[in-house]
Design an enzyme around this catalytic site. Sequence first.
Site, PDB file in Angstrom:
ATOM      1  N   ASP A   1      19.330  -5.616  -2.916  1.00  0.00           N
ATOM      2  CA  ASP A   1      18.707  -4.197  -2.568  1.00  0.00           C
ATOM      3  C   ASP A   1      18.158  -3.273  -1.311  1.00  0.00           C
ATOM      4  O   ASP A   1      18.210  -2.490  -1.772  1.00  0.00           O
ATOM      5  CB  ASP A   1      16.806  -4.618  -3.883  1.00  0.00           C
ATOM      6  CG  ASP A   1      16.303  -5.912  -2.273  1.00  0.00           C
ATOM      7  OD1 ASP A   1      16.809  -6.655  -2.497  1.00  0.00           O
ATOM      8  OD2 ASP A   1      15.428  -4.640  -1.561  1.00  0.00           O
TER       9      ASP A   1
ATOM     10  N   ASP B   1      17.973   1.015   4.913  1.00  0.00           N
ATOM     11  CA  ASP B   1      17.027  -0.067   5.580  1.00  0.00           C
ATOM     12  C   ASP B   1      17.032  -0.974   6.284  1.00  0.00           C
ATOM     13  O   ASP B   1      17.429  -2.016   6.604  1.00  0.00           O
ATOM     14  CB  ASP B   1      16.598  -1.036   3.542  1.00  0.00           C
ATOM     15  CG  ASP B   1      15.961  -0.655   2.618  1.00  0.00           C
ATOM     16  OD1 ASP B   1      15.350   0.176   3.578  1.00  0.00           O
ATOM     17  OD2 ASP B   1      16.546  -0.928   1.867  1.00  0.00           O
TER      18      ASP B   1
ATOM     19  N   ASP C   1       0.665  -1.495   0.042  1.00  0.00           N
ATOM     20  CA  ASP C   1       0.007  -0.104   0.158  1.00  0.00           C
ATOM     21  C   ASP C   1       0.998   1.530  -0.207  1.00  0.00           C
ATOM     22  O   ASP C   1       0.385   2.594  -0.087  1.00  0.00           O
ATOM     23  CB  ASP C   1      -1.007   0.714   1.381  1.00  0.00           C
ATOM     24  CG  ASP C   1       0.001   0.382   2.847  1.00  0.00           C
ATOM     25  OD1 ASP C   1       0.868   0.073   2.343  1.00  0.00           O
ATOM     26  OD2 ASP C   1      -0.963   0.124   3.418  1.00  0.00           O
ATOM     27  N   GLY C   2       2.523   1.100   0.116  1.00  0.00           N
ATOM     28  CA  GLY C   2       2.815   2.262   0.401  1.00  0.00           C
ATOM     29  C   GLY C   2       3.585   3.052   1.361  1.00  0.00           C
ATOM     30  O   GLY C   2       4.172   3.926   1.288  1.00  0.00           O
TER      31      GLY C   2
ATOM     32  N   ARG D   1      21.587   1.290  -4.171  1.00  0.00           N
ATOM     33  CA  ARG D   1      22.018  -0.151  -3.720  1.00  0.00           C
ATOM     34  C   ARG D   1      22.109  -1.222  -5.204  1.00  0.00           C
ATOM     35  O   ARG D   1      22.651  -0.963  -5.906  1.00  0.00           O
ATOM     36  CB  ARG D   1      20.768  -0.598  -3.116  1.00  0.00           C
ATOM     37  CG  ARG D   1      19.961   0.277  -2.459  1.00  0.00           C
ATOM     38  CD  ARG D   1      18.309   0.020  -2.797  1.00  0.00           C
ATOM     39  NE  ARG D   1      17.192   1.155  -1.847  1.00  0.00           N
ATOM     40  CZ  ARG D   1      16.863   0.549  -1.344  1.00  0.00           C
ATOM     41  NH1 ARG D   1      16.711  -0.282  -0.535  1.00  0.00           N
ATOM     42  NH2 ARG D   1      16.712   2.016   0.037  1.00  0.00           N
TER      43      ARG D   1
END
Length: 522
Positions: free
Chosen positions: A271, A281, A144-145, A202
């Site tokens: 990634d 991340d 859903d972002g 990345r």
Amino acid sequence: MSFSRSAADAADTLPDLAATLGAPAERAFVTLGDAFHTRLPAAPLAAPYVVGFSDDVAQLLDLPPAIAAQPGFAELFAGNPTRDWPAHAMPYASVYSGHQFGVWAGQLGDGRALTIGELPGTDGRRYELQLKGGGRTPYSRMGDGRAVLRSSIREFLCSEAMHHLGIPTTRALTVIGSDQPVVREEIETAAVVTRVSESFVRFGHFEHFFSNDRPDLLRQLADHVIDRFYPACRDADDPYLALLEAATLRTADLVAQWQAVGFCHGVMNTDNMSILGVTIDYGPFGFVDAFDANHICNHSDTSGRYAYRMQPRIAHWNCYCLAQALLPLIGLQHGIADDDARAERAVDDAQAVLAKFPERFGPALERAMRAKLGLALEREGDAELANKLLETMHASHADFTLTFRRLAQISKHDASRDAPVRDLFIDREAFDAWANLYRARLSEETRDDAARAVAMNRANPKYVLRNHLAEVAIRRAKEKDFSEVERLAQILRRPFDEQPEHEAYAALPPDWAGSLEVSCSS
């Protein structure tokens, strides 16, 4: 552009800030072209409010701390700009691919992150600002972002904590919360964390253009990274091989620092590996409490691929993936007409570079462990002494951070002073045996106990972001009490200081902390 740091002028800073972020001439990654990104506005976040703010990052970006109190601040960093974004200044999501849990996943990309521009730093560098949780993008797949408050607070706190531990990392300027519901394993609320880094490129960016057989775009990306971040590589006989070597060595150094503080990343997919060799991340990460070399911080990692002891091996494997992606570029300067011959030499050259990872990682970790043990002189058996301590800690599940911090209290000549650290071990006899070896080694040092303790306390943090500390801050934040987020952030700014008024934050985790789980759900 320099922004006024006075509180009185903070309100006037916001329009200038928004304009500077959107200045097209400064957004180097965007100039690479549409094949690298998609420009789109962030999804509006209803009634945003400030949850956390880093004065340190604000200072780095030459922003007045008072800016966070301005009404438009939360709107801007929620992705709700107070003006329409012109086409040239539209935020963007970048495309990349990668290996996830060792399996090729194909195209990925910024599924919920939007880069809104860059700002000059007071250190002479330029920094990109990225909104994690800014809404759906073409790369969101089934997501859903959005990001949730829980994970956004964790990333905000850990980004800054890692920086103050001296570990290369992306930074975090602010966390913006809202009451907008999002569905995860339960109903949570949406939030946006503003990441700050020189670059968010990345390993997966290179893998994307390699896998799509676009050597032209691969070269364009590599040239961008070299020219902006690794200019010395341009003067090498083979700039692209030099880029691989620089990224490999930085990655080796980074993971050595992770191991030295007991940090587990949790999801070391390609990634999630920065080409700059910084921690990026922050998802299901964790600092090891009761030491277990096989510790898995990510509840979703059922195979233990990213366990603590596996991190160096996985980082090396990820560098192999980067090398494969760069192979079409390696050796182009040699003028070898035969493609097969050039490719064969490229493989040989890349393998020679990759062989330097363990050569770099091993000594880097040994230096870190020697500092943690307070050993100023280098001796042949130091690595074995450190490994023996870790084995003894593993067998007793001794707390990682407290064990190393309390080692500073050991005396060269007085075993009675061992009690604070000895009490952390179930097998006291095993600890005593190691302590005797340690004392024998300390007898070879010229520093006295006091001087050694000072040095050790600069290498062994007293305060790290334990999961239960973050959990308490998150629970209070869900009730609109952000004081614990602020308090914890301030404590973690000085991880090596005693801070006796905050002693409880350095204590062993409570029993309930053992039931905490973190996963890829964020």
